[in-house]
Design an enzyme around this catalytic site. Structure first.
Site: not given
Ligand SMILES: *Cc1c(COP(=O)(O)O)cnc(C)c1O
Length: 387
Positions: A189
């Site tokens: 991210k």
């Molecule tokens: C990555 C993601 C999540 C989950 O994130 P984590 O930190 O891995 O739990 C939730 N929603 C979206 C849209 C994502 O891309």
């Protein structure tokens, strides 16, 4: 270098990040020390929002925000099928169920017109709508807010892709339109804490409730006690919560990363502009830019053109992978996952998300992607996409 595998996403860790983590390791607190509240304030200030509640993942942030908003058995949560499964799973963690609203074919975000139609005919209206900022661009929050006020649901923006982006001139999370905004700090991210997430909100009571829920439902704040304060050791478990705490090690990394967020998003923007310019006449469908948004560019997703190229998406995907290009697909529609099919969902229910999935290819996009590497991606794509 040119022959190395290029991933679709990658973290960017510098010496200052490493120093920040090391300094926590040398300090008295590895968890529940000062770094978490400092990171929470830093993110809240960055977004122009009052409260940040740090947790160990965005999945946990979705869970505690749904629980804090009162989602429970008999309730229903609506979200987009074009997302990671966590955006819908949070409903079931709370004993509620999920349903989906199809996407707008241009923005690829939850379609407010489809939402309104579904609300008008729903026998059971949703308690919560989770709208995802797909690829880094916020959904149509103004229309979603109007619908939320009219129909009485709570609005969560799952901005796991979008910290560092802007909506109508304000930082994502700070528009004042969603009840809660969620960020993810997974390494692919925008900024990372290894694993981690945060819920931001202007609602003080909601933030307090989320803080309680992320740490066993326990409070040590004497002002909040329900029973007589028995002494300096005393704490109260007032509700059933979980251990979703972020560590100080993670928070220190996140705070250091946050200092570079704008620069990293600017780099993603430059890479997106380069993709746009190079692929403009390729016959591929390129990401649309909403006039309301400055995208954080978590993902750069193209639509493959099987007719023009004579190659199926699967063939193109395999050819790119064989050429050392770490393409990906975002997303397999959530309702088509086996567990969701077992809940009664089936093919054909959300045709626009299904059509997007059929031809989607996510190209490499991360701040340390070199232009020479990006050119390799572009050359390969142009070669494959032309007849
Ligand atoms: C990555 C993601 C999540 C989950 O994130 P984590 O930190 O891995 O739990 C939730 N929603 C979206 C849209 C994502 O891309």
């Amino acid at each position: 270098m040119p022959d190395a595998f290029i991933p679709y996403g990658r973290q960017d860790i510098d010496e200052a990040d490493i120093a920040a983590v090391v300094s926590v390791l040398r300090s008295n607190f590895l968890t529940q020390g000062p770094a978490v509240p400092e990171f929470e304030s830093a993110v809240a200030d960055y977004c122009g929002v009052r409260h940040g509640v740090a947790v160990n993942s965005a999945t946990s942030a979705l869970h505690v925000s749904c629980a804090a908003l009162g989602l429970g058995p008999g309730d229903i949560l609506w979200t987009t099928p074009n997302t990671f499964v966590a955006s819908a799973n949070c409903a079931y963690y709370c004993g509620a169920t999920a349903d989906f609203v199809d996407i707008d074919p241009i923005t690829l975000n939850l379609d407010p017109i489809a939402l309104e139609r579904k609300l008008e005919t729903a026998t059971r209206p949703p308690k919560i709508v989770v709208a995802v900022a797909y690829a880094g661009q916020s959904p149509d929050l103004r229309r979603l807010r109007t619908l939320a006020d009219h129909w009485g649901f709570r609005l969560i923006e799952d901005a796991s892709h979008a910290i560092g982006g802007r909506y109508r001139g304000k930082p994502v999370g700070g528009s004042g339109l969603a009840d809660v905004t969620i960020f993810s700090f997974h390494p692919v991210k925008l900024i990372t804490t290894g694993e981690g997430g945060m819920a931001v909100t202007d609602d003080h009571a909601l933030a307090e409730r989320m803080r309680l829920l992320r740490s066993h439902g326990i409070t040590r704040d004497a002002c909040q006690f329900q029973e007589l304060d028995a002494g300096p050791w005393y704490y109260e478990m007032q509700t059933l919560g979980w251990n979703y705490r972020m560590t100080d090690i993670q928070a220190a990394l996140g705070r250091s990363q946050l200092g570079r967020l704008d620069a990293m998003v600017a780099r993603r923007q430059t890479l997106a502009d380069r993709y746009d310019a190079a692929l403009n006449d390729s016959g591929l469908t390129l990401p649309q830019r909403s006039p309301d948004c400055a995208s954080a560019w978590h993902l750069y997703v193209i639509g493959w053109n099987p007719e023009l190229s004579g190659l199926s998406r699967a063939e193109a995907f395999s050819a790119l992978r064989s050429a050392g290009i770490g393409v990906n697909v975002h997303y397999i529609p959530v309702h088509l996952q086996p567990w969701y099919r077992a809940q009664g969902f089936s093919v054909g229910q959300f045709p626009i998300a299904e059509a997007h999935y059929r031809n989607a290819i996510t190209l490499p996009m991360f701040p340390t992607l070199l232009e020479a590497e990006q050119d390799r991606v572009i050359d390969e794509l142009l070669r494959l996409s032309q007849p």
